[in-house]
Design a protein around this motif. Structure first.
Motif: not given
Lengths: 173, 494
Positions: B164-165, B167-168, B171-172, B174-175, B425, B427, B439
């Motif tokens: 989960i971490k 993939l987060i 996502g960050l 990619i942004i 954390t 990640v 991305g």
């Protein structure tokens, strides 16, 4: 059964007395993703007046990634709430660090960021190396000579051998 | 024959040999210092390559990669601290050997196995990359779109303990990759009207920030641990002993090659599979885990067999197999080259010059590795309190050198703090980098496909190649979900 459950929760509370870090991280990320999706993306991603297909929109990929982060952060938040937190041995390494140690580290970063062009590559390199040696409580004077030698050698390496220009320092010009 | 002479002319230069030697040396040294990683070394070396010829630059980075793979095993054997995740398997038998006073034997076994596996992997690269590139010439934007989707599934395998971490983080990444001017419409995306962000977020400050700065911050926000001194002692490896391990070395190399050629599977799994296969087939299986040199040989053959093979998808398809090849992909782009089938069409001489260099790097690894064993205590005894200010200096000079702009130093420090937060954390930073690199490729091929088909989505399913990648993507996701589920069950059982 009920008694053991109560005991377990008491132990958890007594041992840790805090939220699972994953929940805190999840909550912060939910907030960040929410701000991104509902404020930053609509405000700071400009869309053209007409588009052939919605998937061609400049907002499509950032928003897709934003929703991915939001949903997964929610999952992380929930996962953290249902699992008790665990202390790790690594956490103890970060307890009781002298304030001066990390203050000097932050000062070093600030010097490089704010005064790199003014002090020059060599000047800022020497200053920061001295500060970081002090932060590590190094006492030998001979080690401080390295704080002069290394910035000079590395700068010369960049500038003369690799043809990568570095600032000389506006203060010394 | 004419091409061959061109290849030799391009490859046979002093600069290339120096770059390979320097790269392998730096890789072994950095890999051998606990806490420093080959990824960090490759990231820090990238700014040095600006003024180099493309072949020299890539060979330097490949040299660091290969040296780092071996260097990681040195600390695993001597102080039970794997320099890279892949070396974790090496310590199972390497450390018990060191405790028995056979550290030198273990290190030599690791070195020779690494070199043999590396050579086998390089040969596989030379044979398969061109064939794969030839097939990839038939790919259009829809096929590439699915290929990128398949590549994105590697995020799961580089996510560390929490998918989960991971993939987060992706996502960050990619942004962040979408910052700058939009490639199709030219409109501003997340630039906040800053001129410095119009041309995307610079790759090198991001890279150095994510992979080098967190080590520096971590050191200055942690207690100073006592420095562990190490010693290389005992008898050396005999030819008879190594001959007894050869079967496992060759088997492990082939496992490494197969696993390395599949994006995202990684050296760690190759090392463990090779190790378990060696254990299953060995007459001395009871000795595995207690100090068996065949265990060290198998683990090292597995993880070094991956090194050359991870370059197969990179060179032939233009997709990174792991974090370091993602950085090397960036290096290609910095030098104006795009890995993939077109590279084989337009720069065949360069590709084969690279192959020559990669072959030579295995021999250089043997020489440098032997020297590193002899002088290891000198390398590993440099305290971090002296080393890290110098690392920070390299980071700052390297970030500044990209655009001669202090903005990039700030950017690097911001990504450094982000990397540090990631570390604290739990990640993984690797998915962020993969997201950042893949991305724009994902978006580019999606848009091209839609523009070609005038918005008709059926083009995504137009032929057998697309279906192969769709199947691979789905299979890879199902495999990842199964693995995640099993690890969750194991964790709850523990």
């Amino acid at each position: 059964m009920e008694k053991s459950e109560i005991n377990l929760s008491e132990v958890t509370e007594r041992s840790y007395g805090r939220l699972n870090p994953n929940s805190v991280l999840g909550a912060i990320l939910v907030l960040v993703a929410g701000i991104f999706l509902f404020y930053i993306a609509p405000t700071y991603i400009n869309e053209p007046p007409s588009m052939q297909h919605p998937l061609l929109s400049p907002r499509f990929l950032p928003q897709l990634a934003g929703w991915l982060v939001l949903l997964l952060s929610l999952a992380l938040l929930i996962e953290g709430l249902v699992r008790p937190p665990r202390h790790t041995a690594a956490e103890k390494l970060h307890e009781g660090i002298p304030v001066l140690r990390w203050v000097l580290m932050i000062a070093s970063g600030a010097i490089y960021m704010l005064f790199f062009e003014e002090l020059g590559a060599i000047g800022s390199g020497i200053l920061v190396s001295v500060l970081l040696f002090l932060a590590s409580d190094l006492r030998k004077v001979s080690i401080y000579l390295l704080a002069i030698v290394f910035p000079v050698v590395v700068s010369l390496l960049f500038v003369h051998l690799l043809n990568v220009p570095l600032p000389v320092g506006t203060l010394w010009e | 024959m004419e091409n061959f002479s061109e290849v030799l002319a391009l490859f046979l230069s002093v600069d290339n040999f120096l770059a390979i030697a320097a790269g392998v040396l730096v890789g072994v040294v950095v890999g051998a210092i606990p806490g420093l990683t080959a990824t960090m070394a490759v990231a820090l070396a990238l700014p040095f390559t600006f003024s180099m010829e493309p072949v020299t630059a890539i060979l330097l980075l490949v040299g660091i990669y290969k040296g780092g793979m071996y260097g990681g095993s040195i600390t695993a054997i001597l102080i039970r601290t794997p320099g890279s995740p892949a070396a974790a398997c090496t310590l199972l038998d390497g450390y018990p050997l060191a405790q028995q006073g056979k550290a030198k034997k273990a290190l030599k076994t690791a070195l020779y196995s690494s070199c043999v596996a590396d050579m086998i992997s390089n040969i596989a690269l030379i044979f398969f990359a061109a064939y794969l590139a030839k097939i990839a010439l038939n790919f259009g934007p829809p096929e590439y779109f699915w290929l990128i989707c398949f590549s994105l599934t590697i995020i799961v395998s580089v996510s560390g303990d929490s998918v989960i971490k991971g993939l987060i983080a992706a996502g960050l990444g990619i942004i962040v990759s979408t910052v700058g001017l939009d490639a199709v419409y030219g409109t501003q995306r997340l630039t906040f009207d800053s001129y410095n962000l119009m041309d995307r977020v610079s790759f090198i400050p991001l890279l150095i920030g994510l992979f080098a700065i967190p080590e520096v911050i971590e050191f200055y926000t942690s207690k100073v641990l006592p420095h562990i001194r190490t010693a290389v002692s005992g008898a050396s490896l005999t030819w008879k002993e190594f001959k007894g391990c050869l079967k496992s070395v060759v088997r492990g190399s082939i496992i490494g090659v197969i696993i390395g050629a599949i994006p995202g599977t990684g050296a760690t799994s190759a090392a463990f599979i090779s190790y378990s296969e060696a254990k299953r087939n060995s007459p001395r299986k009871a000795n595995f885990g207690k100090g068996e040199i065949e265990g060290v040989a198998a683990a090292e053959a597995g993880n070094n067999g991956v090194a050359g093979a991870t370059l197969i998808p990179l060179l032939s398809l233009g997709i990174p197999g792991d974090v370091i090849t993602a950085i090397i992909l960036g290096a290609f782009m910095i030098h104006g080259l795009t890995p993939g089938p077109v590279l084989f069409q337009e720069n065949l001489t360069l590709v084969y010059a690279l192959f020559c260099g990669i072959l030579v790097s295995s021999v250089v690894l043997l020489v440098v590795g032997n020297a590193a064993i002899r002088y290891f205590s000198l390398i590993a005894d440099i305290p971090k309190s002296i080393l890290l200010p110098i690392v920070l200096m390299f980071c700052v000079y390297g970030a500044y050198a990209v655009n001669n702009n202090t903005f990039d130093i700030g950017l690097m420090l911001i990504f450094g703090v982000l990397g540090f937060i990631f570390n604290r954390t739990g990640v993984a930073a690797a998915p962020f980098l993969i997201g950042f690199i893949l991305g724009p490729m994902f978006e580019d091929n999606l848009r091209r496909t839609l523009l070609i088909s005038k918005g008709d989505p059926s083009i995504f399913f137009r032929g057998p190649i697309a279906w192969v990648f769709i199947t691979l993507t789905v299979a890879s996701l199902l495999f990842a979900i199964r693995r995640y589920w099993l690890s969750r069950q194991e964790a709850s059982a523990a």
